[in-house]
Design an enzyme around this catalytic site. Structure first.
Site, PDB file in Angstrom:
ATOM      1  N   ASP A  20     -13.925 -20.130   0.628  1.00  0.00           N
ATOM      2  CA  ASP A  20     -12.518 -19.718   0.552  1.00  0.00           C
ATOM      3  C   ASP A  20     -11.662 -20.865   0.018  1.00  0.00           C
ATOM      4  O   ASP A  20     -11.948 -22.035   0.280  1.00  0.00           O
ATOM      5  CB  ASP A  20     -12.044 -19.311   1.963  1.00  0.00           C
ATOM      6  CG  ASP A  20     -10.773 -18.483   1.920  1.00  0.00           C
ATOM      7  OD1 ASP A  20     -10.325 -18.116   0.814  1.00  0.00           O
ATOM      8  OD2 ASP A  20     -10.223 -18.210   2.996  1.00  0.00           O
ATOM      9  N   ASN A  68     -12.609  -7.225  -1.941  1.00  0.00           N
ATOM     10  CA  ASN A  68     -12.078  -7.946  -3.106  1.00  0.00           C
ATOM     11  C   ASN A  68     -11.698  -7.016  -4.263  1.00  0.00           C
ATOM     12  O   ASN A  68     -10.992  -7.432  -5.191  1.00  0.00           O
ATOM     13  CB  ASN A  68     -13.074  -9.010  -3.604  1.00  0.00           C
ATOM     14  CG  ASN A  68     -13.128 -10.249  -2.729  1.00  0.00           C
ATOM     15  OD1 ASN A  68     -14.148 -10.928  -2.658  1.00  0.00           O
ATOM     16  ND2 ASN A  68     -12.027 -10.578  -2.058  1.00  0.00           N
TER      17      ASN A  68
HETATM   18  C1  FPP Z   1     -12.128 -17.203  -2.186  1.00  0.00           C
HETATM   19  O1  FPP Z   1     -11.100 -17.857  -2.830  1.00  0.00           O
HETATM   20  C2  FPP Z   1     -13.295 -17.028  -3.034  1.00  0.00           C
HETATM   21  C3  FPP Z   1     -13.693 -15.827  -3.540  1.00  0.00           C
HETATM   22  C4  FPP Z   1     -12.976 -14.559  -3.365  1.00  0.00           C
HETATM   23  C5  FPP Z   1     -14.904 -15.669  -4.316  1.00  0.00           C
HETATM   24  C6  FPP Z   1     -15.879 -16.806  -4.320  1.00  0.00           C
HETATM   25  C7  FPP Z   1     -16.510 -16.797  -5.640  1.00  0.00           C
HETATM   26  C8  FPP Z   1     -16.980 -17.862  -6.298  1.00  0.00           C
HETATM   27  C9  FPP Z   1     -17.037 -19.202  -5.733  1.00  0.00           C
HETATM   28  C10 FPP Z   1     -17.461 -17.721  -7.689  1.00  0.00           C
HETATM   29  C11 FPP Z   1     -18.564 -16.734  -7.942  1.00  0.00           C
HETATM   30  C12 FPP Z   1     -19.764 -16.896  -7.089  1.00  0.00           C
HETATM   31  C13 FPP Z   1     -21.049 -17.009  -7.503  1.00  0.00           C
HETATM   32  C14 FPP Z   1     -22.160 -16.954  -6.519  1.00  0.00           C
HETATM   33  C15 FPP Z   1     -21.390 -17.184  -8.902  1.00  0.00           C
HETATM   34  P1  FPP Z   1      -9.696 -17.139  -2.884  1.00  0.00           P
HETATM   35  O2  FPP Z   1      -9.525 -16.589  -4.240  1.00  0.00           O
HETATM   36  O3  FPP Z   1      -9.564 -16.137  -1.794  1.00  0.00           O
HETATM   37  O4  FPP Z   1      -8.755 -18.366  -2.637  1.00  0.00           O
HETATM   38  P2  FPP Z   1      -7.314 -18.355  -1.955  1.00  0.00           P
HETATM   39  O5  FPP Z   1      -7.493 -17.809  -0.551  1.00  0.00           O
HETATM   40  O6  FPP Z   1      -6.932 -19.797  -1.961  1.00  0.00           O
HETATM   41  O7  FPP Z   1      -6.435 -17.500  -2.815  1.00  0.00           O
END
Ligand code: FPP
EC number: 2.5.1.-
Length: 246
Positions: A20, A68
């Protein structure tokens, strides 16, 4: 990926991570959210490598949740694109390193190209045994329980199982994670203190480590810090503490 350290009783066999903070990482730098996700993939590569070196047998990464899909269309496209790119670019290396890839989450509503990439990753690596990378994609724990119940209901309707056989273990064997041990340690980055519909069934006795760092900043040292915190915990599984029992 070398097994750099012997696993001890206090060493987690299975670590699951809620990655996250990509968006906040980007915002803090005045960058678009997509840059946070791209740097997040670099952190994924580093975490898989570190897990191998640290002797973690199973690493589960929450890559895309069933919730998501509520994000803006362009961000969804970015995340799907990154997953596809990751598998296309890294699959051969993962295979060479002896990593078995498993994917948990709903498949039915995914596009055909993503479904076939995920299947390709699982099929190519299915006999590898050095380390298992579990990618939670289009994953939601409540959906997973519903899928398991549906699988069992189908067997029940076909007369393949009786009511007496419907134990907790039997349900576990019908979850997406069948054959994978429950996570010993669940890490969540970015300071949020929630499970967010991740591995609700499997987390019954997991230890939780919540870290303030944002996912793109999660590195080998962060991983080692989380494992050290885990090692200091007294896991009782409903029994007595080590001190009282000895
Ligand atoms: C949370 O950050 C992260 C995600 C929703 C997705 C995680 C995905 C990756 C790291 C990339 C793809 C993965 C692979 C395995 C190739 P957020 O967007 O919720 O951050 P925020 O809470 O700060 O807005």
């Amino acid at each position: 990926m070398r097994q750099g350290r012997a696993r001890t009783v206090r060493h987690p066999r299975h670590v699951a991570i809620i990655m996250d903070g990509n968006g906040r990482w980007a915002r803090a730098r005045g960058l678009p959210r997509s840059m946070g996700h791209r740097r997040g993939v670099e952190a994924v590569r580093a975490a898989v490598r570190a897990a191998g070196e640290l002797g973690i047998e199973y690493l589960t990464l929450f890559a895309f949740s069933s919730e998501n899909w509520r994000r803006p269309k362009d961000e969804i496209e970015e995340l799907l694109g990154l997953l596809k790119h990751f598998i296309r670019r890294d699959l051969a290396d993962l295979h060479k390193e002896g990593v078995r890839v498993r994917v948990i989450g709903g498949r039915d509503d995914l596009s055909a190209d993503i479904r076939s990439l995920l299947e390709e990753a699982e099929n190519l690596t299915r006999d590898n045994s050095r380390q298992t990378l579990v990618i939670a994609f289009n994953y939601g724990a409540r959906d997973e329980v519903a899928r398991a119940v549906k699988r069992i209901a189908e067997k029940f309707a076909a007369g393949e199982v009786t009511l007496d056989a419907l134990t907790a273990d039997y349900l576990g064997e019908h979850m997406d994670t069948a054959g994978i041990p429950d996570p010993d340690l669940i890490i969540r980055t970015s300071g949020e203190l929630r499970l967010s519909n991740f591995l609700l069934w499997q987390a019954a006795y997991s230890e939780f480590v919540f870290m303030p760092c944002l996912w793109p900043d999660f590195d080998r040292q962060s991983f080692e810090d989380a494992i050290a915190e885990y090692a200091s915990r007294d896991r009782r599984f409903g029994g007595l503490s080590r001190e009282i029992a000895s």
